[in-house]
Design an enzyme around this catalytic site. Structure first.
Site, short mmCIF file in Angstrom:
data_model
loop_
_atom_site.label_atom_id
_atom_site.label_comp_id
_atom_site.label_asym_id
_atom_site.label_seq_id
_atom_site.Cartn_x
_atom_site.Cartn_y
_atom_site.Cartn_z
N LYS A 58 18.66 41.81 -8.72
CA LYS A 58 19.84 42.55 -8.23
C LYS A 58 20.88 41.61 -7.62
O LYS A 58 22.06 41.74 -7.90
CB LYS A 58 19.44 43.60 -7.18
CG LYS A 58 18.56 44.72 -7.69
CD LYS A 58 18.39 45.83 -6.68
CE LYS A 58 17.75 45.40 -5.36
NZ LYS A 58 16.37 44.87 -5.50
N ARG A 103 10.53 32.33 -5.71
CA ARG A 103 11.60 32.37 -4.71
C ARG A 103 11.07 31.97 -3.34
O ARG A 103 11.78 31.33 -2.54
CB ARG A 103 12.23 33.77 -4.65
CG ARG A 103 13.49 33.83 -3.81
CD ARG A 103 14.23 35.13 -3.95
NE ARG A 103 13.56 36.22 -3.23
CZ ARG A 103 13.98 37.48 -3.23
NH1 ARG A 103 15.05 37.82 -3.94
NH2 ARG A 103 13.34 38.41 -2.56
N ARG A 127 6.32 45.56 -0.18
CA ARG A 127 7.72 45.93 -0.49
C ARG A 127 7.79 46.69 -1.81
O ARG A 127 8.56 47.64 -1.95
CB ARG A 127 8.61 44.68 -0.53
CG ARG A 127 8.88 44.12 0.87
CD ARG A 127 9.36 42.68 0.83
NE ARG A 127 10.59 42.51 0.11
CZ ARG A 127 10.95 41.38 -0.51
NH1 ARG A 127 10.13 40.33 -0.50
NH2 ARG A 127 12.09 41.31 -1.13
#
Ligand code: AMP
Length: 196
Positions: A16, A130, A147
């Site tokens: 995103k 990441r 999450r």
């Protein structure tokens, strides 16, 4: 171009943030990431930062009231007058309602909700990378899994809300970055959003 109001929805690691930056540049509108704003506040140890840190570290959603207030103030800024792109907001049904109220206050409406679809194992692998590259404290594997659970439970159902409103554009989030941007723009155009 003016007046384009978009949002990006998808699980953590779907890309995103990357697509938000590219789309914002394309449309000449600000990309607004609630996660980035919260992280900046945590880094600077602001009052908001101290309130949200424990939720973020645990991979939980920050309470709606704090998140809605933040977006309410942000989209009232002058740079949002000709549109904006929301990245990571709304994430709950109550945030969808709040956003609707804010847009009504501005006599504005959403043009499209772009869903980025990505397989769970792919996003877990991306977030593992990441974690190494950026050192985000909520990218540890157990927090990532949490999450993803929060996304599945609280955010994924919102896709149906946007579909019912005729606003949903669903795009495969796997592939080269430029290709995905191209897919999004093509799908937006097909949905009647002026892309050029
Ligand atoms: P993100 O950068 O979008 O992955 O968000 C990182 C973290 O910020 C999330 O795990 C939440 O703790 C918090 N957060 C970001 N956006 C929201 C939102 N719209 N509602 C509640 N919490 C949020």
């Amino acid at each position: 171009m003016s007046g384009v109001r978009l949002l990006l929805i998808g699980p953590p690691g779907a890309g995103k943030g990357t697509q938000a930056a590219r789309l914002a540049e394309h449309f000449g509108i600000p990309a607004i990431s609630t996660g980035d704003i919260f992280r900046e506040n945590v880094k600077n140890q602001t009052e908001l930062g101290t309130k949200v840190q424990s939720y973020m570290d645990a991979g939980e959603n920050v309470p709606d009231s704090l998140t809605n207030d933040l977006i309410h103030d942000r989209i009232a800024q002058p740079d949002c007058a000709d549109g904006f792109l929301l990245d990571g907001y709304p994430r709950t049904a109550s945030q969808v309602d709040a956003l609707e109220g804010m847009l009504a206050e501005q006599s504005a409406s959403l043009d499209a909700a772009v869903e980025l679809v990505a397989d769970v194992e792919v996003v877990v692998n991306r977030l593992r990378q990441r974690a190494i590259d950026q050192g985000r404290s909520d990218d540890s594997e157990d927090v990532v899994r949490h999450r993803l659970g929060v996304y599945a439970e609280q955010t994924a159902p919102l896709v149906n809300v946007f579909r019912d409103r005729g606003l949903l554009v669903t795009v495969d989030g796997l592939g080269p970055i430029e290709e995905i941007t191209g897919r999004i723009l093509a799908r937006l155009q097909a949905a009647g959003v002026a892309v050029s």
